[in-house]
Scaffold this motif. Structure first.
Motif, PDB file in Angstrom:
ATOM      1  N   GLU A  13       0.850  -1.194   0.000  1.00  0.00           N
ATOM      2  CA  GLU A  13       0.000   0.000   0.000  1.00  0.00           C
ATOM      3  C   GLU A  13       0.886   1.244   0.000  1.00  0.00           C
ATOM      4  OE1 GLU A  13      -3.402   0.066   0.303  1.00  0.00           O
ATOM      5  OE2 GLU A  13      -3.739  -2.095   0.581  1.00  0.00           O
ATOM      6  N   LEU A  14       0.347   2.289  -0.584  1.00  0.00           N
ATOM      7  CA  LEU A  14       1.076   3.556  -0.612  1.00  0.00           C
ATOM      8  C   LEU A  14       1.361   4.065   0.808  1.00  0.00           C
ATOM      9  CD1 LEU A  14       2.259   5.823  -2.336  1.00  0.00           C
ATOM     10  CD2 LEU A  14      -0.012   6.865  -2.407  1.00  0.00           C
ATOM     11  N   THR A  15       0.384   3.873   1.693  1.00  0.00           N
ATOM     12  CA  THR A  15       0.591   4.317   3.077  1.00  0.00           C
ATOM     13  C   THR A  15       1.753   3.583   3.751  1.00  0.00           C
ATOM     14  OG1 THR A  15      -1.176   2.799   3.713  1.00  0.00           O
ATOM     15  CG2 THR A  15      -1.747   5.129   3.569  1.00  0.00           C
ATOM     16  N   ASP A  16       1.943   2.310   3.393  1.00  0.00           N
ATOM     17  CA  ASP A  16       3.068   1.551   3.959  1.00  0.00           C
ATOM     18  C   ASP A  16       4.384   2.191   3.557  1.00  0.00           C
ATOM     19  OD1 ASP A  16       1.241  -0.323   4.909  1.00  0.00           O
ATOM     20  OD2 ASP A  16       1.441  -1.597   3.128  1.00  0.00           O
ATOM     21  N   ILE A  17       4.464   2.573   2.298  1.00  0.00           N
ATOM     22  CA  ILE A  17       5.685   3.179   1.777  1.00  0.00           C
ATOM     23  C   ILE A  17       5.934   4.524   2.422  1.00  0.00           C
ATOM     24  CG2 ILE A  17       6.761   4.111  -0.314  1.00  0.00           C
ATOM     25  CD1 ILE A  17       5.825   1.860  -1.801  1.00  0.00           C
ATOM     26  N   MET A  18       4.892   5.338   2.502  1.00  0.00           N
ATOM     27  CA  MET A  18       5.022   6.649   3.138  1.00  0.00           C
ATOM     28  C   MET A  18       5.470   6.495   4.593  1.00  0.00           C
ATOM     29  SD  MET A  18       4.279   8.941   0.881  1.00  0.00           S
ATOM     30  CE  MET A  18       4.963   7.926  -0.411  1.00  0.00           C
ATOM     31  N   TYR A  19       4.839   5.554   5.268  1.00  0.00           N
ATOM     32  CA  TYR A  19       5.184   5.321   6.669  1.00  0.00           C
ATOM     33  C   TYR A  19       6.648   4.897   6.814  1.00  0.00           C
ATOM     34  CZ  TYR A  19       5.711   2.859  11.036  1.00  0.00           C
ATOM     35  OH  TYR A  19       6.196   2.409  12.230  1.00  0.00           O
ATOM     36  N   ALA A  20       7.057   3.962   5.989  1.00  0.00           N
ATOM     37  CA  ALA A  20       8.434   3.469   6.061  1.00  0.00           C
ATOM     38  C   ALA A  20       9.435   4.603   5.826  1.00  0.00           C
ATOM     39  CB  ALA A  20       8.653   2.349   5.049  1.00  0.00           C
ATOM     40  N   GLU A  86       8.844   1.338  -8.689  1.00  0.00           N
ATOM     41  CA  GLU A  86       8.706   2.324  -9.761  1.00  0.00           C
ATOM     42  C   GLU A  86       7.549   1.960 -10.690  1.00  0.00           C
ATOM     43  OE1 GLU A  86      10.182   4.999  -9.507  1.00  0.00           O
ATOM     44  OE2 GLU A  86       9.591   5.913 -11.402  1.00  0.00           O
ATOM     45  N   GLN A  87       7.424   0.667 -10.907  1.00  0.00           N
ATOM     46  CA  GLN A  87       6.339   0.179 -11.765  1.00  0.00           C
ATOM     47  C   GLN A  87       4.969   0.432 -11.138  1.00  0.00           C
ATOM     48  OE1 GLN A  87       6.563  -2.183 -14.586  1.00  0.00           O
ATOM     49  NE2 GLN A  87       4.436  -2.855 -14.605  1.00  0.00           N
ATOM     50  N   LYS A  88       4.880   0.154  -9.851  1.00  0.00           N
ATOM     51  CA  LYS A  88       3.587   0.309  -9.181  1.00  0.00           C
ATOM     52  C   LYS A  88       3.261   1.745  -8.803  1.00  0.00           C
ATOM     53  CE  LYS A  88       0.350  -1.390  -5.888  1.00  0.00           C
ATOM     54  NZ  LYS A  88      -0.062  -2.467  -5.003  1.00  0.00           N
ATOM     55  N   PHE A  89       4.294   2.483  -8.352  1.00  0.00           N
ATOM     56  CA  PHE A  89       4.080   3.879  -7.953  1.00  0.00           C
ATOM     57  C   PHE A  89       5.081   4.764  -8.681  1.00  0.00           C
ATOM     58  CE2 PHE A  89       3.049   1.360  -4.046  1.00  0.00           C
ATOM     59  CZ  PHE A  89       1.680   1.571  -4.046  1.00  0.00           C
ATOM     60  N   PRO A  90       4.869   5.005  -9.964  1.00  0.00           N
ATOM     61  CA  PRO A  90       5.862   5.720 -10.769  1.00  0.00           C
ATOM     62  C   PRO A  90       6.251   7.070 -10.172  1.00  0.00           C
ATOM     63  CG  PRO A  90       4.120   4.844 -12.157  1.00  0.00           C
ATOM     64  CD  PRO A  90       3.676   4.666 -10.740  1.00  0.00           C
ATOM     65  N   GLY A  91       7.540   7.260 -10.043  1.00  0.00           N
ATOM     66  CA  GLY A  91       8.048   8.552  -9.594  1.00  0.00           C
ATOM     67  C   GLY A  91       8.185   8.727  -8.101  1.00  0.00           C
ATOM     68  N   VAL A  92       7.444   7.945  -7.337  1.00  0.00           N
ATOM     69  CA  VAL A  92       7.459   8.144  -5.883  1.00  0.00           C
ATOM     70  C   VAL A  92       8.854   7.937  -5.289  1.00  0.00           C
ATOM     71  CG1 VAL A  92       6.581   7.311  -3.671  1.00  0.00           C
ATOM     72  CG2 VAL A  92       5.015   7.592  -5.589  1.00  0.00           C
TER      73      VAL A  92
ATOM     74  N   VAL B  96       2.638  11.005  -5.843  1.00  0.00           N
ATOM     75  CA  VAL B  96       1.718  10.463  -4.841  1.00  0.00           C
ATOM     76  C   VAL B  96       0.278  10.678  -5.302  1.00  0.00           C
ATOM     77  CG1 VAL B  96       0.807  10.803  -2.511  1.00  0.00           C
ATOM     78  CG2 VAL B  96       3.263  10.641  -2.860  1.00  0.00           C
ATOM     79  N   LEU B  97      -0.003  11.850  -5.841  1.00  0.00           N
ATOM     80  CA  LEU B  97      -1.359  12.127  -6.326  1.00  0.00           C
ATOM     81  C   LEU B  97      -1.736  11.200  -7.477  1.00  0.00           C
ATOM     82  CD1 LEU B  97      -1.377  16.046  -6.201  1.00  0.00           C
ATOM     83  CD2 LEU B  97      -2.509  14.444  -4.646  1.00  0.00           C
ATOM     84  N   THR B  98      -0.779  10.966  -8.349  1.00  0.00           N
ATOM     85  CA  THR B  98      -1.019  10.044  -9.458  1.00  0.00           C
ATOM     86  C   THR B  98      -1.321   8.643  -8.929  1.00  0.00           C
ATOM     87  OG1 THR B  98       0.502  11.308 -10.838  1.00  0.00           O
ATOM     88  CG2 THR B  98      -0.025   9.063 -11.554  1.00  0.00           C
ATOM     89  N   ALA B  99      -0.530   8.199  -7.971  1.00  0.00           N
ATOM     90  CA  ALA B  99      -0.729   6.877  -7.380  1.00  0.00           C
ATOM     91  C   ALA B  99      -2.099   6.793  -6.705  1.00  0.00           C
ATOM     92  CB  ALA B  99       0.374   6.582  -6.376  1.00  0.00           C
ATOM     93  N   LEU B 100      -2.494   7.854  -6.049  1.00  0.00           N
ATOM     94  CA  LEU B 100      -3.776   7.897  -5.358  1.00  0.00           C
ATOM     95  C   LEU B 100      -4.941   7.699  -6.321  1.00  0.00           C
ATOM     96  CD1 LEU B 100      -3.818  10.784  -2.751  1.00  0.00           C
ATOM     97  CD2 LEU B 100      -4.142   8.341  -2.386  1.00  0.00           C
ATOM     98  N   ASN B 101      -4.860   8.357  -7.457  1.00  0.00           N
ATOM     99  CA  ASN B 101      -5.962   8.278  -8.417  1.00  0.00           C
ATOM    100  C   ASN B 101      -6.034   6.953  -9.160  1.00  0.00           C
ATOM    101  OD1 ASN B 101      -7.296  10.739  -8.008  1.00  0.00           O
ATOM    102  ND2 ASN B 101      -5.706  11.845  -9.102  1.00  0.00           N
ATOM    103  N   LYS B 102      -4.977   6.162  -9.037  1.00  0.00           N
ATOM    104  CA  LYS B 102      -5.008   4.849  -9.687  1.00  0.00           C
ATOM    105  C   LYS B 102      -5.674   3.822  -8.797  1.00  0.00           C
ATOM    106  CE  LYS B 102      -0.940   5.213 -12.615  1.00  0.00           C
ATOM    107  NZ  LYS B 102       0.454   4.750 -12.707  1.00  0.00           N
ATOM    108  N   SER B 103      -5.526   3.988  -7.485  1.00  0.00           N
ATOM    109  CA  SER B 103      -6.041   2.965  -6.569  1.00  0.00           C
ATOM    110  C   SER B 103      -7.504   3.173  -6.220  1.00  0.00           C
ATOM    111  CB  SER B 103      -5.212   2.958  -5.287  1.00  0.00           C
ATOM    112  OG  SER B 103      -5.273   4.212  -4.650  1.00  0.00           O
TER     113      SER B 103
END
Lengths: 103, 103
Positions: A13-20, A86-92, B96-103
DNA sequence: TCTATTGTTCGATTATATTCGAACAATAGA
DNA sequence: TCTATTGTTCGAATATAATCGAACAATAGA
């Protein structure tokens, strides 16, 4: 336990990444790993913490899908899962790494 | 208190941003704000939480430099500080915004 | 001035995280 | 088999965060 289990990238999850990445020590680990551009053992990191603390942070980085740890003998080789993330969350991850190297 | 204080963008740390974005409710707030593309009052968000909880989350978003809150009458208008964040940490918020709109 | 509206602050509770020493586990190599 | 090496797990202490009702503050408008 022959090898350590890692989450599949779909489960991350994106939140997991942000948290880490919200902890300075973990951000440091990720930065050093990225800059090294190779696998590193836990002991190789330039951090001044007891190994039990580091082990805790690596556990969180693995759970977030950011780090992959392969056991080779007595050493644990850590690698960033850059391509998958990168594939799942491009650019993050890339933008975070760029920001890290500026500060 | 005439207007709410916000941190200068120089004072914002990457860890603050990561931390602010590690909570689902706050990520939701940021996402809705970005998608709305305009200032929104706290009450306008589609979240099912008591206002004291929301106030807490807005406080953290402000402290992280992500949200700016302007008092207009009895309402508090919230805006994303996209341009400033983008300038200081290029790509981070956008990705992050891009990732948010995908999920 | 009174009242409704919109949020913040307070305070207490519960939940999560961090930290680190000590004990443990797995392996390599003597 | 014994020992050194590398990390993990355990357990307990401390710190930080989330949650939310109730009280409070600021303003607009009647």
């Amino acid at each position: 336990m022959r090898q350590i289990k890692h989450p599949n990238i779909d489960q991350v999850e994106l939140t997991d990444i942000m948290y880490a990445l919200s902890d300075p020590t973990r951000l440091e680990i990720v930065g050093q790993l990225a800059n090294a551009g190779r696998k590193m053992t836990c002991g190789e990191f330039d951090l001044n913490r007891p190994k039990s603390s580091l082990s805790h942070h690596f556990k969180i980085l693995r759970a977030a899908g950011l780090v992959e740890t392969l056991i080779e003998g007595t050493e644990h080789m850590n690698a960033l899962r850059v391509a998958e993330i990168e594939q799942k969350f491009p650019g993050v991850l890339q933008s975070v790494l760029t920001a890290l190297n500026k500060s």
